[in-house]
Scaffold this active site. Structure first.
Site, PDB file in Angstrom:
ATOM      1  N   GLY A 104       0.862  -1.016   0.206  1.00  0.00           N
ATOM      2  CA  GLY A 104      -0.199  -0.035   0.254  1.00  0.00           C
ATOM      3  C   GLY A 104       0.883   1.276  -0.008  1.00  0.00           C
TER       4      GLY A 104
ATOM      5  N   CYS B  60       5.225  -6.240   1.558  1.00  0.00           N
ATOM      6  CA  CYS B  60       5.516  -4.562   1.320  1.00  0.00           C
ATOM      7  C   CYS B  60       4.746  -3.886   2.513  1.00  0.00           C
ATOM      8  CB  CYS B  60       5.268  -4.150  -0.115  1.00  0.00           C
ATOM      9  SG  CYS B  60       6.120  -2.775  -0.228  1.00  0.00           S
ATOM     10  N   TYR B  61       3.884  -2.974   2.350  1.00  0.00           N
ATOM     11  CA  TYR B  61       3.320  -2.176   3.517  1.00  0.00           C
ATOM     12  C   TYR B  61       2.682  -3.449   4.514  1.00  0.00           C
ATOM     13  CZ  TYR B  61       0.270   0.520   6.448  1.00  0.00           C
ATOM     14  OH  TYR B  61      -0.563   0.954   7.261  1.00  0.00           O
TER      15      TYR B  61
ATOM     16  N   HIS C 286       8.019  -7.951  -3.802  1.00  0.00           N
ATOM     17  CA  HIS C 286       6.749  -8.071  -4.525  1.00  0.00           C
ATOM     18  C   HIS C 286       6.874  -9.442  -5.256  1.00  0.00           C
ATOM     19  CE1 HIS C 286       4.438  -4.446  -3.745  1.00  0.00           C
ATOM     20  NE2 HIS C 286       5.602  -3.908  -3.603  1.00  0.00           N
TER      21      HIS C 286
ATOM     22  N   GLU D 200       4.757 -11.366  -6.441  1.00  0.00           N
ATOM     23  CA  GLU D 200       3.734 -11.421  -7.229  1.00  0.00           C
ATOM     24  C   GLU D 200       4.027 -10.778  -8.815  1.00  0.00           C
ATOM     25  OE1 GLU D 200       3.751  -9.652  -4.932  1.00  0.00           O
ATOM     26  OE2 GLU D 200       2.651  -7.279  -5.433  1.00  0.00           O
TER      27      GLU D 200
ATOM     28  N   SER E  81     -23.689 -10.698 -26.310  1.00  0.00           N
ATOM     29  CA  SER E  81     -22.987  -9.523 -27.093  1.00  0.00           C
ATOM     30  C   SER E  81     -21.860  -9.844 -28.165  1.00  0.00           C
ATOM     31  CB  SER E  81     -22.180  -8.511 -26.179  1.00  0.00           C
ATOM     32  OG  SER E  81     -21.293  -9.095 -25.551  1.00  0.00           O
ATOM     33  N   GLY E  82     -21.448 -11.186 -27.937  1.00  0.00           N
ATOM     34  CA  GLY E  82     -20.350 -11.607 -28.846  1.00  0.00           C
ATOM     35  C   GLY E  82     -19.119 -11.534 -27.984  1.00  0.00           C
ATOM     36  N   GLY E  83     -19.024 -10.829 -26.776  1.00  0.00           N
ATOM     37  CA  GLY E  83     -17.960 -10.751 -25.998  1.00  0.00           C
ATOM     38  C   GLY E  83     -17.725 -12.075 -25.338  1.00  0.00           C
ATOM     39  N   VAL E  84     -16.401 -12.205 -24.547  1.00  0.00           N
ATOM     40  CA  VAL E  84     -16.119 -13.429 -24.113  1.00  0.00           C
ATOM     41  C   VAL E  84     -17.114 -13.545 -22.597  1.00  0.00           C
ATOM     42  CG1 VAL E  84     -14.372 -14.408 -22.683  1.00  0.00           C
ATOM     43  CG2 VAL E  84     -13.762 -12.857 -24.574  1.00  0.00           C
ATOM     44  N   ASP E  85     -17.132 -12.643 -21.908  1.00  0.00           N
ATOM     45  CA  ASP E  85     -17.960 -12.836 -20.849  1.00  0.00           C
ATOM     46  C   ASP E  85     -19.282 -13.213 -21.062  1.00  0.00           C
ATOM     47  OD1 ASP E  85     -15.540 -11.757 -19.672  1.00  0.00           O
ATOM     48  OD2 ASP E  85     -16.392  -9.971 -19.249  1.00  0.00           O
ATOM     49  N   SER E  86     -20.141 -12.555 -21.691  1.00  0.00           N
ATOM     50  CA  SER E  86     -21.518 -12.888 -22.001  1.00  0.00           C
ATOM     51  C   SER E  86     -21.515 -14.571 -22.641  1.00  0.00           C
ATOM     52  CB  SER E  86     -22.381 -11.914 -22.914  1.00  0.00           C
ATOM     53  OG  SER E  86     -21.782 -11.742 -24.041  1.00  0.00           O
TER      54      SER E  86
ATOM     55  N   LYS F  54     -10.558 -12.464 -15.761  1.00  0.00           N
ATOM     56  CA  LYS F  54     -10.549 -12.567 -17.010  1.00  0.00           C
ATOM     57  C   LYS F  54     -10.041 -13.940 -17.436  1.00  0.00           C
ATOM     58  CE  LYS F  54     -12.217 -10.627 -20.697  1.00  0.00           C
ATOM     59  NZ  LYS F  54     -13.558  -9.842 -20.586  1.00  0.00           N
TER      60      LYS F  54
END
Ligand code: XMP
Length: 510
Positions: free
Chosen positions: A55, A82-83, A168, A170, A222-227, A366
């Site tokens: 942070g 870190c913090y 870090h 990560e 919608s054609g998008g990945v999520d939907s 995602k």
């Protein structure tokens, strides 16, 4: 079936979502929550381990975020980053001091043996980003790594299962940082690795079946990945009780609308209704040149088109939304200045008569959504689809949107996509597309003077679309793309390459 869970307490650092993604990649479920979570809530959550993120604060600032000290006596392993490690050291009686200079960037650390450092080399590079540093450890803690500027780059108390790292683990710049996280999860917290996408799919299908029973479910595709992934998951659970509505606004890329119908209706046998409203969108966009006005018209017409279909379907019990975990984390945070009014399907609930929303992907990042997509057998073209703006090609045509310009845009964009894929660059570039600029230039083709459109290529690398850099596409690939577009697409005689980053530009041109 309940899976093991790790709790990540968010102290406001910039890499926090990345920590959560790394933990998930190690097959352990985790949630990223504000650091203010109470001790009672933490106990109720029942984590196998807790991670404190970094942070921007100093533990000595009056209003710096704190935590109930009881957390260290719960018997639950803690890793402070870190913090987070400074806070742990400070609260347990160590000493944190402000250094005269910040340490930012790569540093070499020397590791010492412990359950969290096992398998790390004796010396390796790590990523530091701090000003304060720990100068005295709390009682009972041992130094586990050190660097020239940081006497306690890692430390821990094996008996109490409390560990801290100043760097870090990560980020990719830390050599083998993932191993430190893995060691903490598996050697200290006792993780068994029960978070896998095949488990997720099986559990979600069972849960969706139980929740929706034989009720009616509606989804906007919608054609998008999520939907697409959300709809497919729900379809697996409820079959024909799911109806999907796909509003084709006529502003999609070449073959895209057909592909949606092929994959989901013909391939998966979904009950998919296509609203063929391209002509309505185009007529409403006639004469409109202002980007924000275009966006508003498209967003509003999208709702109207969907509403018309929803009314014909009648009352449904559930509405599916493709909300994903970053949306859940972001919501509730202060709104930043509107640069562009984004259009997505978030405005739908108000126009549909439904009882409840189901969000089967709300726990997923995602990359996990993509894994689920593959797990469900969706094709790569759907699962790895580039981000695509809700207003579609309309915001890639400067000035008025016309059928002719749409055709030029679709054809040039298709060539660009084909050539990028052929060059094997499609996995590296975040987004790549063509833009019809609102200018014409003089050219010579054959023996004739031409006066035609300038097409721009936009290709960027990014991790989250908040910032982006222009992609360094090799010259020979650019040359192929340029030659093919001017030769094969009508009304284009010049190609330019956009070499601006975001900021100061944005990814889209409008
Ligand atoms: P900008 O152009 O703001 O875009 O740098 C950032 C990312 O957002 C996408 N984008 C949109 N996505 N609705 C969306 O769902 C929109 O209205 C919209 N406008 C831009 C853009 O493609 C990029 O990935």
């Amino acid at each position: 079936m309940q899976h093991q869970r790790v709790l990540i307490l968010d102290f406001g650092g910039q890499y926090n979502q990345l920590i959560a993604r790394r933990v998930r990649e190690l097959n352990v479920y985790c949630d990223l929550v504000p650091s203010e979570m109470s001790l009672e809530q933490i106990k109720d959550y029942d984590p196998i381990g807790i991670i404190f993120t970094g942070g921007p604060n100093s533990v000595y600032e009056e209003n710096s975020p704190r935590i109930d000290g009881g957390i260290f006596s719960l018997g639950i392993p803690v890793l402070g980053i870190c913090y987070g490690c400074q806070l742990m050291a400070h609260m347990l009686g160590g000493t944190v001091k402000s250094a005269t200079t910040s340490e930012y960037g790569k540093a070499e650390v020397e590791y010492f043996h412990s359950p969290v450092t096992v398998g790390m080399p004796d010396r390796a590079v790590c990523w530091m980003s701090h000003t304060d540093r720990i100068v005295k450890l709390p009682e009972g803690f041992k130094m586990l790594a050190r660097s020239e500027n940081c006497p306690y780059a890692a430390f821990g108390n094996e008996e109490k299962k409390l560990y801290g790292v100043q760097f870090h683990p990560e980020v990719n710049h830390t050599f083998n940082g993932t191993l430190i996280l893995k060691n903490f999860l598996y050697n200290v917290c006792g993780a068994v690795g029960d978070w896998t996408m095949s488990n997720f799919v099986a559990n979600q299908i069972a849960a969706l079946k139980e929740k929706t029973g034989d009720k009616k479910v509606l989804c906007a595709m919608s054609g998008g990945v999520d939907s697409a992934v959300a709809a497919t998951l729900v379809h697996r659970a409820v079959g024909d009780n799911l109806t999907c509505v796909f509003v084709d606004h006529g502003l999609l890329r070449k073959y895209e609308a057909d592909e949606v119908m092929q994959v989901f209706k013909d391939g998966l046998g979904m009950n998919l209704i296509k609203a063929d409203d391209g002509a309505i969108f185009l007529s409403r966009l006639k004469g409109v040149t202002d980007p924000e006005t275009k966006r508003k018209i498209i967003g509003e017409q999208f709702i109207r088109s969907f509403e018309k279909q929803a009314k014909a379907i009648g009352k449904v019990d559930f509405l599916v939304q493709g909300t994903i975990y970053p949306d859940v984390i972001e919501s509730g945070k202060g709104k930043s200045a509107t640069i562009k009014s984004h259009h997505n399907v978030g405005g739908l609930p108000s126009v549909v008569d439904f009882k409840e929303i189901v969000e089967p992907l709300r726990d997923l990042f995602k990359d996990e959504v993509r894994k689920v997509g593959f797990e469900l057998g969706l094709p790569k073209s759907v699962v790895m689809r580039q981000p695509f703006p809700g207003p579609g090609l309309a915001i890639r045509i400067m000035g008025e949107v016309t059928e002719g310009k749409l055709e030029t845009l679709r054809d040039s964009d298709y060539i660009l996509r084909t050539e990028i894929a052929k060059a094997g660059l499609d996995g590296e570039i975040w987004q790549y597309f063509t833009v019809i600029t609102n200018s014409k230039t003089v050219g010579v083709q054959g023996d004739f003077r031409t006066y035609e459109n300038v097409v721009a290529i936009r290709a960027v690398t990014s991790v989250d679309a908040m910032t982006a850099d222009w992609a360094r596409i090799p010259y020979d690939v650019l040359e192929n793309i340029s030659t093919r577009i001017v030769n094969e697409v009508k009304h284009v005689n010049r190609i330019v390459y956009d070499i601006t980053s975001k900021p100061p530009s944005t990814i889209e041109w409008e």
